[in-house]
Design a protein around this motif. Sequence first.
Motif, PDB file in Angstrom:
ATOM      1  N   MET A  37       4.754  10.072  11.841  1.00 42.50           N
ATOM      2  CA  MET A  37       4.017   9.879  10.971  1.00 42.50           C
ATOM      3  C   MET A  37       4.584  11.448  10.101  1.00 42.50           C
ATOM      4  N   ALA A  38       3.555  11.835   9.301  1.00 38.96           N
ATOM      5  CA  ALA A  38       3.656  12.894   8.544  1.00 38.96           C
ATOM      6  C   ALA A  38       2.681  12.742   7.600  1.00 38.96           C
ATOM      7  N   ARG A  91       0.380  -1.149   0.292  1.00 37.56           N
ATOM      8  CA  ARG A  91       0.197   0.346  -0.445  1.00 37.56           C
ATOM      9  C   ARG A  91       1.246   1.557   0.450  1.00 37.56           C
ATOM     10  N   ASN A  92       2.091   0.942   0.280  1.00 42.77           N
ATOM     11  CA  ASN A  92       2.703   2.137   0.331  1.00 42.77           C
ATOM     12  C   ASN A  92       2.309   3.199   1.250  1.00 42.77           C
ATOM     13  N   LEU A  93       1.920   3.363   2.306  1.00 46.43           N
ATOM     14  CA  LEU A  93       1.680   3.949   3.682  1.00 46.43           C
ATOM     15  C   LEU A  93       2.405   4.026   4.256  1.00 46.43           C
ATOM     16  N   ARG A  94       3.658   3.649   5.061  1.00 46.29           N
ATOM     17  CA  ARG A  94       5.009   4.086   5.663  1.00 46.29           C
ATOM     18  C   ARG A  94       5.436   4.935   5.140  1.00 46.29           C
ATOM     19  N   LEU A  95       6.059   5.495   6.666  1.00 47.27           N
ATOM     20  CA  LEU A  95       6.015   6.463   6.254  1.00 47.27           C
ATOM     21  C   LEU A  95       7.865   6.657   6.288  1.00 47.27           C
TER      22      LEU A  95
END
Lengths: 244, 244
Positions: free
Chosen positions: A183-184, A86-90
């Motif tokens: 987080m960002a 999903r490419n949701l990691r910071l």
Amino acid sequence: MTDLDISIDRSSPIPLYHQVASAFDKAIREGVLPPETKLENEISLAKRYNLSRPTMRQAMDRLVRDGLVVRRRGVGTQVIGPPVRRNLRLSSLYNDLQDEGSAPQTRVLTIETVTAPEPIREKLGLSEGSEVYHLRRLRLVDGRPLALMENWLPVTLAQLTRKDLEADGLYNLLRRAGVDFRMAHQRVGADVADEEQASQLKAETGSALVVMERTALDSSGAPIECGRHVYRADRYAFDITLMN
Amino acid sequence: MTDLDISIDRSSPIPLYHQVASAFDKAIREGVLPPETKLENEISLAKRYNLSRPTMRQAMDRLVRDGLVVRRRGVGTQVIGPPVRRNLRLSSLYNDLQDEGSAPQTRVLTIETVTAPEPIREKLGLSEGSEVYHLRRLRLVDGRPLALMENWLPVTLAQLTRKDLEADGLYNLLRRAGVDFRMAHQRVGADVADEEQASQLKAETGSALVVMERTALDSSGAPIECGRHVYRADRYAFDITLMN
DNA sequence: TATGACAGTTTGTCATGACATTTAGAAGAA
DNA sequence: TTCTTCTAAATGTCATGACAAACTGTCATA
């Protein structure tokens, strides 16, 4: 309906439910348990692996949450399929490129400490007169320019040198200095290249740029760093997977 | 350390753990339990609400997973703060704009059924000669053009008319036709406006456009729809929150 | 004063047991 | 043949009980 052979080490410090979940996770990823496979019911799985039912359920909870299986009351549990990336990691461009097998290079164009300009001061939640690093860097892949990156961060966070920044990614340096990323907030838009950007990126003036603005926060919620990166649109885009 | 008064209805069909989690969720969102508040330990919370400890834990599990609280072995459980809006749900521009309180309008530029062109056929996993809808629409907000949207979808999915499409969002129409959205792969990049795009979007030729390409899948993993939307970069960007 | 050991506290893991709810299929009735 | 009801199967919820691991603070010793 498939029997999966699992070896469970009861002397291991790794929790039983974790060992079971990992084994199923692996079997699903490797296609041993293909999509639509019906798993045995919880009670018989627990018996098979000599576990209590809540422990077996805890393992399955993990798989359900990871989107690998679906459970229906009265019906049973079925494999959905391999996990979705999903490419949701910071992460950072540097780390992302490395993960893809590329070798990112960095050229530092500006490294200075300045009194935080008003918009930066606000974004970083700093008091009047605070000093920040102002960084401008060019990122290249295989010797070809990919992105121009401008970042701002409090000088109190870390000691940064040109040499450091050309040897490693900024986030790696900050992590090594003890910064705790949580987080960002990220915004992706577009712009057209002005003359300087075009020159640095070896592109045409007026060509399309993907623009990413980001403010990263630590685990107490305090802003760590903010930045604006522009990428050649013919070389980079942001991929993500949305779920229902 | 705060005592939270919760009313638990044991005759309700709503599970006990869910009632407790919801009450804590609400208290955290509304600031009754502000960030950094230390909660009572699980054993005493369970006693307070007359629940078993696993049930209390299940409620807390929910809150932990939602990022509202953090638990540390030997220390206790602490409120992190209100949830972060991450924008990870599969939605549509129409629904997003409505959620923001805007009134989206749609002008249909093209609605035709055609034999799927090769790249579309591949993206949608269709066989040779399959018929698809080809849609081109202009989306306006407050009478001002925001985005040009091109979408492709199998004709077997739904009956679509110009009138339908101007009255509601495409995803809403598909949902009403029984389509079961599960996820979408999305890519965000950039481009510059050609003459036609500039004309439709009331922008300058050569101005920056945010480009979003997406393929949506149903719950069996079958592609439902693919599309390419371009937005005026001065009016739209993609916001997301990344977590560690 | 600093360091190490110990005790108390809290969460994490795991087990046994029981009942409720939902689903699918089979059987019976119209 | 079709529709309704019933039964069996499977997951969901909840409880009691016990032990392990990690953390913090206090006390004793060097």
